[in-house]
Design an enzyme around this catalytic site. Structure first.
Site, PDB file in Angstrom:
ATOM      1  N   SER A 141     -11.482  -2.028  -3.433  1.00 40.88           N
ATOM      2  CA  SER A 141     -12.083  -3.163  -4.140  1.00 40.88           C
ATOM      3  C   SER A 141     -13.590  -2.977  -4.311  1.00 40.88           C
ATOM      4  O   SER A 141     -14.255  -2.372  -3.457  1.00 40.88           O
ATOM      5  CB  SER A 141     -11.824  -4.421  -3.305  1.00 40.88           C
ATOM      6  N   TYR A 200     -12.458  -9.272   4.313  1.00 40.83           N
ATOM      7  CA  TYR A 200     -11.634  -8.611   3.285  1.00 40.83           C
ATOM      8  C   TYR A 200     -12.258  -7.278   2.885  1.00 40.83           C
ATOM      9  O   TYR A 200     -11.591  -6.241   2.871  1.00 40.83           O
ATOM     10  CB  TYR A 200     -11.495  -9.532   2.064  1.00 40.83           C
TER      11      TYR A 200
HETATM   12  N1  LIG Z   1      -7.044  -8.808  -8.646  1.00 40.06           N
HETATM   13  C1  LIG Z   1      -8.254  -8.319  -8.414  1.00 40.06           C
HETATM   14  O1  LIG Z   1      -9.241  -8.722  -9.062  1.00 40.06           O
HETATM   15  C2  LIG Z   1      -8.463  -7.254  -7.371  1.00 40.06           C
HETATM   16  C3  LIG Z   1      -9.757  -6.720  -7.217  1.00 40.06           C
HETATM   17  C4  LIG Z   1      -9.957  -5.743  -6.251  1.00 40.06           C
HETATM   18  C5  LIG Z   1      -8.908  -5.281  -5.486  1.00 40.06           C
HETATM   19  N2  LIG Z   1      -7.653  -5.814  -5.649  1.00 40.06           N
HETATM   20  C6  LIG Z   1      -6.576  -5.294  -4.818  1.00 40.06           C
HETATM   21  O2  LIG Z   1      -5.479  -4.956  -5.658  1.00 40.06           O
HETATM   22  C7  LIG Z   1      -4.240  -5.194  -4.991  1.00 40.06           C
HETATM   23  C8  LIG Z   1      -3.357  -6.102  -5.829  1.00 40.06           C
HETATM   24  O3  LIG Z   1      -4.048  -7.324  -6.056  1.00 40.06           O
HETATM   25  P1  LIG Z   1      -3.415  -8.523  -6.895  1.00 40.06           P
HETATM   26  O4  LIG Z   1      -4.530  -9.252  -7.522  1.00 40.06           O
HETATM   27  O5  LIG Z   1      -2.271  -8.026  -7.700  1.00 40.06           O
HETATM   28  O6  LIG Z   1      -2.897  -9.432  -5.688  1.00 40.06           O
HETATM   29  P2  LIG Z   1      -1.503 -10.208  -5.498  1.00 40.06           P
HETATM   30  O7  LIG Z   1      -1.711 -11.122  -4.339  1.00 40.06           O
HETATM   31  O8  LIG Z   1      -1.065 -10.817  -6.783  1.00 40.06           O
HETATM   32  O9  LIG Z   1      -0.522  -9.047  -5.122  1.00 40.06           O
HETATM   33  C9  LIG Z   1      -0.399  -8.544  -3.803  1.00 40.06           C
HETATM   34  C10 LIG Z   1       1.074  -8.509  -3.461  1.00 40.06           C
HETATM   35  O10 LIG Z   1       1.181  -8.010  -2.129  1.00 40.06           O
HETATM   36  C11 LIG Z   1       2.187  -8.739  -1.467  1.00 40.06           C
HETATM   37  N3  LIG Z   1       1.926  -8.717  -0.027  1.00 40.06           N
HETATM   38  C12 LIG Z   1       0.928  -9.359   0.662  1.00 40.06           C
HETATM   39  N4  LIG Z   1       1.056  -9.149   1.973  1.00 40.06           N
HETATM   40  C13 LIG Z   1       2.141  -8.340   2.136  1.00 40.06           C
HETATM   41  C14 LIG Z   1       2.790  -7.784   3.274  1.00 40.06           C
HETATM   42  N5  LIG Z   1       2.355  -8.043   4.520  1.00 40.06           N
HETATM   43  N6  LIG Z   1       3.890  -7.016   3.085  1.00 40.06           N
HETATM   44  C15 LIG Z   1       4.356  -6.767   1.826  1.00 40.06           C
HETATM   45  N7  LIG Z   1       3.790  -7.287   0.708  1.00 40.06           N
HETATM   46  C16 LIG Z   1       2.691  -8.063   0.870  1.00 40.06           C
HETATM   47  C17 LIG Z   1       2.088 -10.156  -2.021  1.00 40.06           C
HETATM   48  O11 LIG Z   1       3.292 -10.903  -1.860  1.00 40.06           O
HETATM   49  C18 LIG Z   1       1.749  -9.887  -3.485  1.00 40.06           C
HETATM   50  O12 LIG Z   1       2.892  -9.887  -4.298  1.00 40.06           O
HETATM   51  C19 LIG Z   1      -4.615  -5.761  -3.621  1.00 40.06           C
HETATM   52  O13 LIG Z   1      -4.653  -4.702  -2.691  1.00 40.06           O
HETATM   53  C20 LIG Z   1      -6.024  -6.309  -3.833  1.00 40.06           C
HETATM   54  O14 LIG Z   1      -6.762  -6.335  -2.628  1.00 40.06           O
HETATM   55  C21 LIG Z   1      -7.424  -6.779  -6.583  1.00 40.06           C
END
Ligand SMILES: NC(=O)c1ccc[n+]([C@@H]2O[C@H](COP(=O)([O-])OP(=O)(O)OC[C@H]3O[C@@H](n4cnc5c(N)ncnc54)[C@H](O)[C@@H]3O)[C@@H](O)[C@H]2O)c1
Length: 340
Positions: free
Chosen positions: A149, A174
């Protein structure tokens, strides 16, 4: 190819799976439908990602997910309702499939909640990630993509943020878990030769965006006539990245990993266009054609002032070429929001 995608029912994961399946690959989706936001949204994401009718009749969580698992299973797709903290459970999945590459997106996301629940963030984002590497080691899977991130940059003073900048000053639990993932990943690369790319995503938006993220939350509040919690003076700024560009960056990283050996890379995926909070809100007001009511609040602890990606490395190394500007991306997001 067979890809294991963790977090494949979330925002980014469901788009990635949709693309991988369309390109003729097989996908194993590992997701625990975490309560960070309503699991029903994740059921809809899952159905859309496998091109099935999202007209789902909900009852209760366990029943719904077990029904979803049954109806979605095919030769090319399998959903596992599985927590990545449970290594034994994960091991059964690794035993049952020949996995070519892992794309690890599952995480507890969100900066502010991580200040409330730091230990849980550590369990999922650090221990859960290590469980996957332990299994990659055991089952000889040596290609791995990991979601990092932009938050690892903290309040970096140098703009734009480059992968070579010092990132030893995270300002939220985080961010620290994401940086830990990059560091621990290097250990597994070094000791067990797991080729690895950590992608630093810069605020991702677009259809299916997480409901907790500002663009989605503000759009909902403006549409309902609610007050917008407006933190600070409006000059905080983000490099917003449209979901299609992120998916393009992930698929290009997959191709790069498949074509090269001995890889350990950290790569920024951003749009390289910085938008202030005031500009973001004005764009939403103009697109929705509804004025917003602002409730001015102090800056929140853990929030960074500005993000801005230097994407030179992504362009030269993997051929990343983001092409959705903010105005256009918001138009697409709002169209989706009003349709859903
Ligand atoms: N969306 C953004 O702007 C952004 C920015 C930087 C980094 N990220 C990273 O990208 C990735 C995806 O983000 P997103 O926005 O799609 O988030 P999201 O919350 O929509 O997706 C994450 C998924 O992981 C699953 N999850 C959470 N804990 C879990 C566990 N213990 N076991 C199995 N599954 C689990 C959740 O149910 C969810 O479906 C994450 O790692 C997030 O940190 C996202």
């Amino acid at each position: 190819m067979t890809y294991l995608v963790t977090g494949g029912s979330g925002f980014i994961g469901s788009h990635l799976i949709e693309k991988l399946l369309r390109n003729g690959h097989s996908v194993i989706n590992v997701d625990n439908f975490d309560d960070f936001y309503n699991y029903q949204i994740k059921i809809k994401n899952t159905l859309q990602s496998i091109d099935q009718n999202p007209d789902f009749k909900f009852s209760d969580k366990e029943t719904d997910i077990s029904y979803l698992t049954d109806i979605s299973r095919s030769d090319h797709y399998q959903l596992y309702y599985q927590d990545i903290r449970d290594k034994k459970g994960l091991e059964n999945i690794f035993k049952s499939h020949d996995i070519d590459l892992v794309i690890h997106l599952a995480a507890l996301a969100g900066v502010r909640p991580s200040i409330e629940r730091p230990l849980e963030y550590e369990e999922v984002n650090v221990r859960g990630t290590m469980n996957l590497w332990e299994l990659c080691k055991e089952f000889n899977i040596n290609k791995f993509i990991c979601a990092s991130s932009s938050s690892v940059y903290g309040n970096n003073e140098k703009i734009p943020f480059a992968e070579t900048d010092n990132v030893d000053h995270p300002i939220s639990p985080y961010a620290a878990t994401k940086r830990s993932g990059e560091i621990l990943g290097h250990v597994y690369h070094n000791l067990y030769h797991i080729d690895m790319i950590h992608l630093r995503f810069f605020t991702v938006y677009g259809p299916r965006q997480r409901p907790d993220l500002a663009i989605h939350k503000f759009t909902r509040l403006i549409s309902e006539g609610g007050e917008i919690p407006f933190y600070g003076d409006g000059n905080t700024a983000r490099d917003y990245t449209y979901i299609d560009d992120i998916i393009d960056g992930i698929t290009k990283s997959i191709l790069y990993l498949e074509a090269h050996a001995g890889v350990y890379e950290i790569i920024n995926l951003g749009e390289s266009e910085v938008v202030t909070l005031s500009e973001m809100l004005a764009t939403l007001e103009n697109t929705l054609k509804i004025p917003a009511t602002r409730k001015i609040l102090p800056m929140q602890p853990g929030d960074v002032l500005k993000t801005n990606a230097d994407i030179t490395k992504a362009k030269t190394l993997i051929g990343y070429q983001p092409d959705t500007d903010f105005q256009n991306g918001i138009k697409k997001f709002v169209e989706w929001f009003l349709r859903k």
